[in-house]
Every structure is written in structure tokens, then in C-alpha cells.
Scaffold this motif. Structure first.
Motif, PDB file in Angstrom:
ATOM      1  N   MET A  55       4.573  14.043   3.688  1.00  0.00           N
ATOM      2  CA  MET A  55       4.991  12.468   3.708  1.00  0.00           C
ATOM      3  C   MET A  55       4.737  11.956   2.447  1.00  0.00           C
ATOM      4  SD  MET A  55       3.990   9.589   6.399  1.00  0.00           S
ATOM      5  CE  MET A  55       2.122   9.547   6.007  1.00  0.00           C
ATOM      6  N   VAL A  56       3.434  11.963   1.700  1.00  0.00           N
ATOM      7  CA  VAL A  56       3.151  11.394   0.622  1.00  0.00           C
ATOM      8  C   VAL A  56       4.108  11.807  -0.378  1.00  0.00           C
ATOM      9  CG1 VAL A  56       1.414  10.974  -1.201  1.00  0.00           C
ATOM     10  CG2 VAL A  56       0.801  11.020   1.346  1.00  0.00           C
ATOM     11  N   HIS A  57       4.301  13.141  -0.664  1.00  0.00           N
ATOM     12  CA  HIS A  57       5.225  13.545  -1.504  1.00  0.00           C
ATOM     13  C   HIS A  57       6.666  13.042  -1.571  1.00  0.00           C
ATOM     14  CE1 HIS A  57       7.976  16.744  -3.376  1.00  0.00           C
ATOM     15  NE2 HIS A  57       7.035  16.976  -4.224  1.00  0.00           N
ATOM     16  N   ASN A  58       7.290  12.709  -0.295  1.00  0.00           N
ATOM     17  CA  ASN A  58       8.535  12.164  -0.199  1.00  0.00           C
ATOM     18  C   ASN A  58       8.473  10.748  -0.392  1.00  0.00           C
ATOM     19  OD1 ASN A  58      10.380  14.517   0.703  1.00  0.00           O
ATOM     20  ND2 ASN A  58       9.034  14.817   2.349  1.00  0.00           N
ATOM     21  N   LEU A  59       7.552  10.171   0.099  1.00  0.00           N
ATOM     22  CA  LEU A  59       7.379   8.459  -0.375  1.00  0.00           C
ATOM     23  C   LEU A  59       7.288   8.610  -1.733  1.00  0.00           C
ATOM     24  CD1 LEU A  59       5.096   7.604   2.550  1.00  0.00           C
ATOM     25  CD2 LEU A  59       7.252   6.991   2.426  1.00  0.00           C
ATOM     26  N   ALA A  60       6.597   9.384  -2.609  1.00  0.00           N
ATOM     27  CA  ALA A  60       6.430   9.260  -3.890  1.00  0.00           C
ATOM     28  C   ALA A  60       7.712   9.158  -4.408  1.00  0.00           C
ATOM     29  CB  ALA A  60       5.556  10.299  -4.454  1.00  0.00           C
ATOM     30  N   GLU A  90       1.412  12.434 -11.865  1.00  0.00           N
ATOM     31  CA  GLU A  90       0.468  11.727 -11.410  1.00  0.00           C
ATOM     32  C   GLU A  90      -0.048  11.986 -10.090  1.00  0.00           C
ATOM     33  OE1 GLU A  90      -1.592   8.460 -12.546  1.00  0.00           O
ATOM     34  OE2 GLU A  90      -0.027   8.820 -13.851  1.00  0.00           O
ATOM     35  N   ASP A  91      -1.413  11.802  -9.903  1.00  0.00           N
ATOM     36  CA  ASP A  91      -1.912  12.027  -8.433  1.00  0.00           C
ATOM     37  C   ASP A  91      -1.708  10.785  -7.662  1.00  0.00           C
ATOM     38  OD1 ASP A  91      -2.836  14.657  -9.127  1.00  0.00           O
ATOM     39  OD2 ASP A  91      -4.801  13.932  -9.553  1.00  0.00           O
ATOM     40  N   ILE A  92      -1.474  10.995  -6.381  1.00  0.00           N
ATOM     41  CA  ILE A  92      -1.213   9.870  -5.514  1.00  0.00           C
ATOM     42  C   ILE A  92      -1.497  10.318  -4.209  1.00  0.00           C
ATOM     43  CG2 ILE A  92       1.195  10.155  -5.335  1.00  0.00           C
ATOM     44  CD1 ILE A  92       1.719   7.322  -5.005  1.00  0.00           C
ATOM     45  N   CYS A  93      -2.308   9.494  -3.466  1.00  0.00           N
ATOM     46  CA  CYS A  93      -2.679   9.532  -2.002  1.00  0.00           C
ATOM     47  C   CYS A  93      -2.027   8.605  -1.143  1.00  0.00           C
ATOM     48  CB  CYS A  93      -4.120   9.466  -1.957  1.00  0.00           C
ATOM     49  SG  CYS A  93      -5.001   7.982  -2.006  1.00  0.00           S
ATOM     50  N   LEU A  94      -1.954   8.654   0.045  1.00  0.00           N
ATOM     51  CA  LEU A  94      -1.251   7.559   0.879  1.00  0.00           C
ATOM     52  C   LEU A  94      -1.965   6.197   0.795  1.00  0.00           C
ATOM     53  CD1 LEU A  94       0.709   6.957   3.138  1.00  0.00           C
ATOM     54  CD2 LEU A  94      -0.693   7.976   4.814  1.00  0.00           C
ATOM     55  N   PRO A 289       4.758   3.425   5.493  1.00  0.00           N
ATOM     56  CA  PRO A 289       5.658   4.428   6.212  1.00  0.00           C
ATOM     57  C   PRO A 289       5.545   4.281   7.704  1.00  0.00           C
ATOM     58  CG  PRO A 289       3.874   5.407   5.783  1.00  0.00           C
ATOM     59  CD  PRO A 289       3.451   3.939   5.215  1.00  0.00           C
ATOM     60  N   TRP A 290       4.567   3.294   8.310  1.00  0.00           N
ATOM     61  CA  TRP A 290       4.464   3.485   9.825  1.00  0.00           C
ATOM     62  C   TRP A 290       5.545   2.801  10.570  1.00  0.00           C
ATOM     63  CZ3 TRP A 290       1.416   7.327   9.583  1.00  0.00           C
ATOM     64  CH2 TRP A 290       0.306   7.350   8.650  1.00  0.00           C
TER      65      TRP A 290
END
Length: 312
Positions: A55-60, A90-94, A289-290
Motif C-alpha cells: 500500500m505504501v509503495h503504491n501511494l508513494a 527515498e525511504d517512506i513509511c505510512l 488511504p483509509w
């Protein structure tokens, strides 16, 4: 040559134990059960981190250049070892993906540089971290439970520099009336915590915002859900679940993955979270995303429009 086209040892076991003749007899629930979790879908019960990272990958991929700028400005996001993905180096978390999306909603609509900010329920401080890293906030007051404040104090002291951290004032819930009496704030924030408070507590905070603030941003769910497939527990058997249904200002149960049901609940949400009769929503939108979260920015009527120059 026939032996070339044989099942692997992995699939021999899957065929023996899960994708069986017996399982194929009744297709009623097979797509949410173990056979389909072996045929085509990773089991969400045991692959939650895999789905989270997906999910995070797709949102990024949907973030705008300004979002990436805000993310890069927010240093030390690695503290605490979050479940993160790497997109274009770039690192990214939810958590911080949500923070930059929230700031992306706010920044064009209200002046943040020089603002006095009040956040009610700051969690470990990711919103405070993001705002102080991207804007010249004049002061930032956090109101929270003493237990949670242990995390935010420690975390923010580690991720912010000394000058940024010095702008923060921490106020526990039992100090609110005395500590904030006569204080004025340009912006109040509440992200995903009014929904976990008793209704009278949330309304008490809205009354406080009405008295001491000129703008208010909130992001919270528009209702509750009772879906055993989402929490793994039979409906009503968990004491924590029952307690959750008693909290918040939006306590009606709805299908949180039905877009029409969510949209139908929005007008009541906008009314419930309005700090007082002298306030109006300046903008509202679905909170990615919720599926059942909404965000809204209110302004007190009669106050000067604080929208930054050049913003649309």
C-alpha cells in the motif's frame, strides 16, 4: 518427459493440505479462506506487513513533487525503525506519508509560517515533526495523556534540533484548563483521536477550540464498523471492541468499504466536528488511504482569511 510437468514439492503439499477436492465442493467462502490464499491471494492474516508495504509503495507513486519536498525536509524519520519502502531512493513509511498528505491539504489553505499551533492528541509526534520541519511555526502546544506524552517528548527531542524542540509546550490533560486559560492559537489540530474519546470529552475539546482558536483541522473516521473479517474477532466478544463503539462523535455503524455509505455520513461528520455555531468548513475531502476517514478545515466566521498569498 511426462515427469517434467509435475507439481513442485511446495505445490504437492499445498494440493494435499489446502487445495483439496473437499475444499472445491463448497465455494461459498473460498476466496477468503486458505485455498485461495494459496492459489492467488496472500493471506492478510499472516502477510499484513507485505500488504502494508504494498500500500505504501503504491501511494508513494501518487505523491506530488511538493509532497516529496516536505518529506525530505522532515529528517530523522528512520528513528523507531518503521515499516518503510524505498521509492526513487527515498525511504517512506505510512505515518509520514499521511503526514505529508495532511500538510499538503493544509498548506495551501492556511498560513502556517508564524502560526501558534495547538495539537490535541499528538501520538508520538509525527505531525508536529513534519510541521516544524517545513514551516516557521511560532509555537506548538501538545495536549495529551501523560502516558502518550512520554513517547512524544522522547521522540521529538531526538528527531528535532534544539531550536525546533524549544518551540514545543507539553500540557497534560489534567492541566488543560489552567495552562491554556487566555491562550490564543491560529490553528488547532486533531488527527484520529477525538474518535477514541468519550463524546463529552471530545465536545469539551471542541468548546476549548471554539474559545481559543481561529482555525481547526481534523481527520477522523465518519463512523464505526462491525466486520469480523477486519479484526479477526467475533462481533461483540471483545471488551476493547465494545469500548471502541462507545467513543467518538460518529458512533453509527456503517459499511466502511462502501463509498456511498461513507459519503452519506459526511454531512453529519461536518456538523459533529464543527467547534461551534460561529464556524464554517473551508474545505473537506476524503483522507487517503483509509476508506472511512474524512478531513476538514474549519475557520471561525469573521476572522481574516489566513490563506497564504498565491495559494488557490
Amino acid at each position: 518427459m511426462a515427469d517434467i510437468y509435475q507439481a513442485s514439492r511446495q505445490w504437492q503439499r499445498i494440493s494435499r493440505d489446502w487445495v483439496t477436492a473437499e475444499a472445491a465442493v463448497d465455494l461459498t467462502d473460498f476466496k477468503s479462506g486458505r485455498p485461495n490464499h494459496k492459489i492467488s491471494l496472500w493471506d492478510p492474516g499472516s502477510n499484513g506487513v507485505r500488504y502494508l508495504k504494498t500500500m505504501v509503495h503504491n501511494l508513494a507513486t501518487r505523491l506530488e513533487p511538493a509532497d516529496w519536498d516536505r518529506l525530505r525536509n522532515t529528517r530523522n524519520r528512520h528513528v523507531g525503525r518503521p515499516h518503510a519502502v524505498r521509492w526513487e531512493g527515498e525511504d517512506i513509511c505510512l505515518d509520514y506519508l499521511q503526514a505529508v498528505l495532511e500538510l499538503g491539504f493544509l498548506a495551501p489553505r492556511t498560513a502556517l509560517d508564524g502560526a501558534a499551533v495547538l495539537e490535541i492528541g499528538a501520538g508520538y509526534g509525527r505531525t508536529c515533526h513534519t510541521l516544524l520541519s517545513n514551516h516557521d511555526i511560532a509555537s506548538y502546544c501538545i495536549v495529551d495523556l501523560p502516558t502518550t506524552m512520554r513517547f512524544s517528548k522522547r521522540y521529538l527531542a531526538e528527531v528535532l534540533d534544539d531550536a525546533q524542540y524549544a518551540k514545543i509546550r507539553f500540557v497534560t490533560v489534567d492541566e488543560v484548563e489552567s495552562a491554556l486559560d487566555g491562550q490564543r492559537f491560529d490553528l488547532a489540530l486533531n488527527i484520529d483521536s477525538f474518535a477514541e474519546m468519550l463524546p463529552r470529552t471530545a465536545r469539551g475539546y471542541l468548546d476549548l477550540i471554539d474559545r481559543c482558536c481561529t482555525a481547526f483541522y481534523t481527520k477522523n473516521p465518519v463512523g464505526k464498523y462491525l466486520d469480523p473479517s477486519l479484526d479477526g474477532r467475533p462481533e461483540g466478544e471483545d471488551e476493547l471492541l465494545r469500548a471502541a463503539l462507545e467513543t467518538g462523535l460518529m458512533r453509527q455503524v456503517l459499511d466502511v468499504h462502501d463509498s456511498r455509505a461513507v459519503r452519506a455520513a459526511v454531512p453529519a461528520f461536518l456538523t459533529a466536528y464543527r467547534p461551534g455555531p460561529g464556524w464554517s468548513p473551508a474545505a473537506d475531502a476524503w483522507a487517503v488511504p483509509w476508506s472511512f476517514y474524512w478531513q476538514v478545515l474549519y475557520r471561525k466566521n469573521g476572522t481574516a482569511d489566513p490563506t497564504p498569498a498565491g495559494a488557490s
